[in-house]
Motif scaffolding. Structure first.
Motif, PDB file in Angstrom:
ATOM      1  N   HIS A 257       4.405  16.007  11.955  1.00 52.51           N
ATOM      2  CA  HIS A 257       4.488  16.287  10.444  1.00 52.51           C
ATOM      3  C   HIS A 257       5.717  15.446   9.906  1.00 52.51           C
ATOM      4  O   HIS A 257       5.560  15.291   8.574  1.00 52.51           O
ATOM      5  CB  HIS A 257       4.983  17.699  10.567  1.00 52.51           C
ATOM      6  N   LEU A 258       6.526  14.839  10.566  1.00 51.35           N
ATOM      7  CA  LEU A 258       7.433  14.083   9.864  1.00 51.35           C
ATOM      8  C   LEU A 258       6.860  12.675   9.310  1.00 51.35           C
ATOM      9  O   LEU A 258       6.961  12.174   8.221  1.00 51.35           O
ATOM     10  CB  LEU A 258       8.750  13.714  10.804  1.00 51.35           C
ATOM     11  N   MET A 259       5.950  11.970   9.908  1.00 52.91           N
ATOM     12  CA  MET A 259       5.207  10.942   9.647  1.00 52.91           C
ATOM     13  C   MET A 259       4.273  11.237   8.354  1.00 52.91           C
ATOM     14  O   MET A 259       4.350  10.395   7.424  1.00 52.91           O
ATOM     15  CB  MET A 259       4.541  10.277  10.747  1.00 52.91           C
ATOM     16  N   ARG A 260       3.820  12.541   8.429  1.00 54.93           N
ATOM     17  CA  ARG A 260       2.999  12.723   7.378  1.00 54.93           C
ATOM     18  C   ARG A 260       3.866  12.717   5.810  1.00 54.93           C
ATOM     19  O   ARG A 260       3.445  12.894   4.748  1.00 54.93           O
ATOM     20  CB  ARG A 260       2.338  14.260   7.517  1.00 54.93           C
ATOM     21  N   GLY A 261       5.261  13.002   6.067  1.00 48.73           N
ATOM     22  CA  GLY A 261       6.001  12.659   4.854  1.00 48.73           C
ATOM     23  C   GLY A 261       6.224  11.540   4.308  1.00 48.73           C
ATOM     24  O   GLY A 261       7.065  11.153   3.193  1.00 48.73           O
ATOM     25  N   ILE A 262       5.972  10.343   5.109  1.00 51.05           N
ATOM     26  CA  ILE A 262       6.329   8.898   4.514  1.00 51.05           C
ATOM     27  C   ILE A 262       5.372   8.467   3.318  1.00 51.05           C
ATOM     28  O   ILE A 262       4.310   8.878   3.172  1.00 51.05           O
ATOM     29  CB  ILE A 262       5.836   8.116   5.798  1.00 51.05           C
ATOM     30  N   ASP A 263       6.551   8.338   2.045  1.00 51.04           N
ATOM     31  CA  ASP A 263       5.697   8.344   1.033  1.00 51.04           C
ATOM     32  C   ASP A 263       5.890   6.845   0.194  1.00 51.04           C
ATOM     33  O   ASP A 263       6.226   6.757  -0.987  1.00 51.04           O
ATOM     34  CB  ASP A 263       5.959   9.426   0.078  1.00 51.04           C
TER      35      ASP A 263
ATOM     36  N   GLU B 134      13.705   9.250   7.588  1.00 51.23           N
ATOM     37  CA  GLU B 134      15.135   9.791   7.543  1.00 51.23           C
ATOM     38  C   GLU B 134      15.714   9.319   6.246  1.00 51.23           C
ATOM     39  O   GLU B 134      16.813  10.114   5.732  1.00 51.23           O
ATOM     40  CB  GLU B 134      16.132   9.422   8.657  1.00 51.23           C
ATOM     41  N   TYR B 135      15.532   8.091   5.778  1.00 55.38           N
ATOM     42  CA  TYR B 135      16.091   7.491   4.534  1.00 55.38           C
ATOM     43  C   TYR B 135      15.451   6.966   3.626  1.00 55.38           C
ATOM     44  O   TYR B 135      15.154   5.637   3.332  1.00 55.38           O
ATOM     45  CB  TYR B 135      17.202   6.488   4.914  1.00 55.38           C
ATOM     46  N   PRO B 136      14.235   7.619   3.050  1.00 60.84           N
ATOM     47  CA  PRO B 136      13.227   7.119   2.279  1.00 60.84           C
ATOM     48  C   PRO B 136      13.758   6.684   1.031  1.00 60.84           C
ATOM     49  O   PRO B 136      13.174   5.754   0.348  1.00 60.84           O
ATOM     50  CB  PRO B 136      12.648   8.665   1.764  1.00 60.84           C
ATOM     51  N   GLU B 137      15.125   7.098   0.371  1.00 58.15           N
ATOM     52  CA  GLU B 137      15.511   6.348  -0.566  1.00 58.15           C
ATOM     53  C   GLU B 137      15.743   4.719  -0.485  1.00 58.15           C
ATOM     54  O   GLU B 137      16.128   4.038  -1.323  1.00 58.15           O
ATOM     55  CB  GLU B 137      16.762   7.159  -1.211  1.00 58.15           C
TER      56      GLU B 137
ATOM     57  N   PHE C  23      -4.218   3.743  15.091  1.00 63.69           N
ATOM     58  CA  PHE C  23      -5.039   4.595  14.518  1.00 63.69           C
ATOM     59  C   PHE C  23      -4.403   5.961  14.053  1.00 63.69           C
ATOM     60  O   PHE C  23      -4.821   6.364  13.046  1.00 63.69           O
ATOM     61  CB  PHE C  23      -6.543   4.674  15.150  1.00 63.69           C
ATOM     62  N   GLU C  24      -3.677   6.542  15.089  1.00 64.97           N
ATOM     63  CA  GLU C  24      -2.997   7.939  14.773  1.00 64.97           C
ATOM     64  C   GLU C  24      -2.022   7.832  13.539  1.00 64.97           C
ATOM     65  O   GLU C  24      -1.842   8.651  12.917  1.00 64.97           O
ATOM     66  CB  GLU C  24      -2.512   8.231  16.123  1.00 64.97           C
ATOM     67  N   VAL C  25      -1.281   6.964  13.848  1.00 62.87           N
ATOM     68  CA  VAL C  25      -0.269   6.600  12.842  1.00 62.87           C
ATOM     69  C   VAL C  25      -0.727   6.496  11.479  1.00 62.87           C
ATOM     70  O   VAL C  25      -0.286   6.881  10.394  1.00 62.87           O
ATOM     71  CB  VAL C  25       0.762   5.353  13.240  1.00 62.87           C
ATOM     72  N   HIS C  26      -1.888   5.404  11.419  1.00 66.05           N
ATOM     73  CA  HIS C  26      -2.606   5.282  10.181  1.00 66.05           C
ATOM     74  C   HIS C  26      -3.059   6.510   9.506  1.00 66.05           C
ATOM     75  O   HIS C  26      -3.085   7.081   8.276  1.00 66.05           O
ATOM     76  CB  HIS C  26      -3.606   4.216  10.363  1.00 66.05           C
ATOM     77  N   ALA C  27      -3.575   7.643  10.456  1.00 61.92           N
ATOM     78  CA  ALA C  27      -3.989   8.712   9.762  1.00 61.92           C
ATOM     79  C   ALA C  27      -3.004   9.810   9.461  1.00 61.92           C
ATOM     80  O   ALA C  27      -3.366  10.668   8.603  1.00 61.92           O
ATOM     81  CB  ALA C  27      -4.911   9.299  11.325  1.00 61.92           C
ATOM     82  N   LEU C  28      -1.809   9.516   9.912  1.00 61.48           N
ATOM     83  CA  LEU C  28      -0.768  10.413   9.708  1.00 61.48           C
ATOM     84  C   LEU C  28       0.092  10.016   8.402  1.00 61.48           C
ATOM     85  O   LEU C  28       0.284  10.946   7.683  1.00 61.48           O
ATOM     86  CB  LEU C  28       0.615  10.379  10.842  1.00 61.48           C
ATOM     87  N   ILE C  29       0.188   8.723   8.283  1.00 61.03           N
ATOM     88  CA  ILE C  29       0.808   8.344   6.984  1.00 61.03           C
ATOM     89  C   ILE C  29      -0.200   8.222   5.911  1.00 61.03           C
ATOM     90  O   ILE C  29      -1.048   7.216   5.766  1.00 61.03           O
ATOM     91  CB  ILE C  29       1.465   6.939   7.198  1.00 61.03           C
ATOM     92  N   LYS C  30      -0.186   9.037   4.942  1.00 64.52           N
ATOM     93  CA  LYS C  30      -1.079   9.111   3.864  1.00 64.52           C
ATOM     94  C   LYS C  30      -1.001   7.690   2.998  1.00 64.52           C
ATOM     95  O   LYS C  30      -0.058   7.366   2.576  1.00 64.52           O
ATOM     96  CB  LYS C  30      -0.831  10.184   3.030  1.00 64.52           C
ATOM     97  N   GLY C  31      -2.250   7.208   2.519  1.00 62.68           N
ATOM     98  CA  GLY C  31      -2.365   5.983   1.671  1.00 62.68           C
ATOM     99  C   GLY C  31      -1.840   4.745   2.659  1.00 62.68           C
ATOM    100  O   GLY C  31      -1.928   3.524   2.149  1.00 62.68           O
TER     101      GLY C  31
ATOM    102  N   ARG D 124       3.182   0.985  -5.707  1.00 57.43           N
ATOM    103  CA  ARG D 124       2.677   2.116  -6.506  1.00 57.43           C
ATOM    104  C   ARG D 124       3.776   3.214  -6.758  1.00 57.43           C
ATOM    105  O   ARG D 124       4.581   3.360  -5.881  1.00 57.43           O
ATOM    106  CB  ARG D 124       1.390   2.638  -5.456  1.00 57.43           C
ATOM    107  N   PRO D 125       3.540   3.769  -8.002  1.00 55.94           N
ATOM    108  CA  PRO D 125       4.572   5.076  -8.075  1.00 55.94           C
ATOM    109  C   PRO D 125       4.496   6.122  -6.924  1.00 55.94           C
ATOM    110  O   PRO D 125       3.366   6.382  -6.217  1.00 55.94           O
ATOM    111  CB  PRO D 125       3.692   5.751  -9.346  1.00 55.94           C
ATOM    112  N   THR D 126       5.525   6.609  -6.597  1.00 57.92           N
ATOM    113  CA  THR D 126       5.987   7.482  -5.686  1.00 57.92           C
ATOM    114  C   THR D 126       4.722   8.893  -5.585  1.00 57.92           C
ATOM    115  O   THR D 126       4.835   9.259  -6.806  1.00 57.92           O
ATOM    116  CB  THR D 126       7.438   8.106  -5.700  1.00 57.92           C
TER     117      THR D 126
END
Length: 303
Positions: A211-217, A111-114, A238-246, A293-295
């Motif tokens: 799909h919201l967890m996939r957006g964590i950057d 909700e507050y990535p910044e 493992f599921e959370v790891h699979a959803l959060i890229k990187g 790492r860079p966004t």
């Protein structure tokens, strides 16, 4: 004891460590306060290594004001943490959370990535058993009681998550806050929060669509769940790891049965369920120290 009003309620917090230190937020699980055994020593150990650590009484814990709003209790707490971080001029921060605090921190990052520089989570709740268990601990008795006995019944209710009367003892204005909220609105919120705990095929963790967890950057460190930990299943990590890229999934820095043994120690008056966290301090500090790492660039991407 420092206080800040956030979203219409007073939040009690403490900053530990040097003022010029990198800011880490520590969020435990349950309805446990910042002073619950195990939380402060963990924060103090992080601060001893030059970090500035925020510990806080989330709404409905400790001496903070009772608050009831949001899609789930975790969404409300994420909004509160955002208000704290912004109001105190602390961000972006490294958000650390265990158990329910892991869920709160994940929602905060969504909700507050910044406001988030890095994310560290462990003991993540997910799956049918642990989600339904949380519903029984946090909302089902409240729904039955509010329908039968109103706010007076809630004030007399003692459950596994602690009691609302304890929150009144720690903060006397909480009784009037409950009465001003009223039975109808209290019940309405409990039903909404209950929905978050109903297991859904598209939610690895309660109340958070995949799909919201996939957006964590942001760089994310996930500690694998214990082999026999039915409250924080291995599968969910493992599921959370699979959803959060990187994201990076690591072996637990504590024994496989740390959660079970910590519960036994707590019940015997020999320790806290959060004591194992201390074993993770070196690992967490190493991750925090890594260059960010860079966004939008992930470890698997070409340089």
């Amino acid at each position: 004891m420092a206080e800040l009003e956030v979203n219409g309620g007073v939040v009690v917090y403490e900053l530990i460590g040097p003022e010029d230190g990198e800011v880490l937020t520590v969020t435990p699980g349950g309805r446990f306060s910042k002073d619950y055994p195990g939380v402060r020593p963990f924060a103090e150990e992080l601060a001893a290594h030059g970090k500035r650590v925020l510990i806080w009484d989330r709404p409905n814990t400790g001496a903070s004001d009772i608050q009831l709003y949001g899609a789930s209790e975790s969404h409300m707490r994420a909004a509160t943490l955002a208000g704290l971080v912004t109001g105190l001029g602390l961000g972006p921060v490294v958000a650390l959370g265990g158990s329910g605090g892991a869920r709160d921190s994940i929602v905060f990052a969504i909700e507050y990535p910044e406001l988030v520089r890095k994310l560290v989570v462990w003991s993540i709740v997910g799956g049918a058993f642990s989600s339904m268990s949380l519903a029984s601990v946090y909302v089902l008795d409240e729904i039955r009681t509010i329908r039968r006995s109103g706010i007076d019944g809630i004030l007399d209710l003692v459950g596994r998550a602690g009691s609302w009367s304890d929150l009144v003892k720690a903060n006397p204005r909480n009784e009037q806050r409950l009465r001003d909220l009223g039975a109808e609105e209290f019940e309405r919120v409990m039903w909404r929060w209950f929905e978050a705990y109903v297991p859904k095929p598209n939610e690895a963790i309660p109340g958070v669509p995949d799909h919201l967890m996939r957006g964590i950057d942001v760089p994310t460190l996930i500690v694998r769940g214990g082999e026999e930990d039915i409250d924080h299943p291995k599968r969910t990590s493992f599921e959370v790891h699979a959803l959060i890229k990187g994201s990076r999934l690591i072996e637990p820095p504590w024994p496989e049965d740390a959660w079970e043994r910590a519960q036994e120690a707590r019940d015997a008056g020999r320790g806290s369920i959060f004591d194992p966290w201390m074993k993770a301090v070196p690992t967490f500090l190493d991750f925090v120290a890594e260059p960010a790492r860079p966004t939008g660039v992930f470890p698997s991407d070409p340089a």
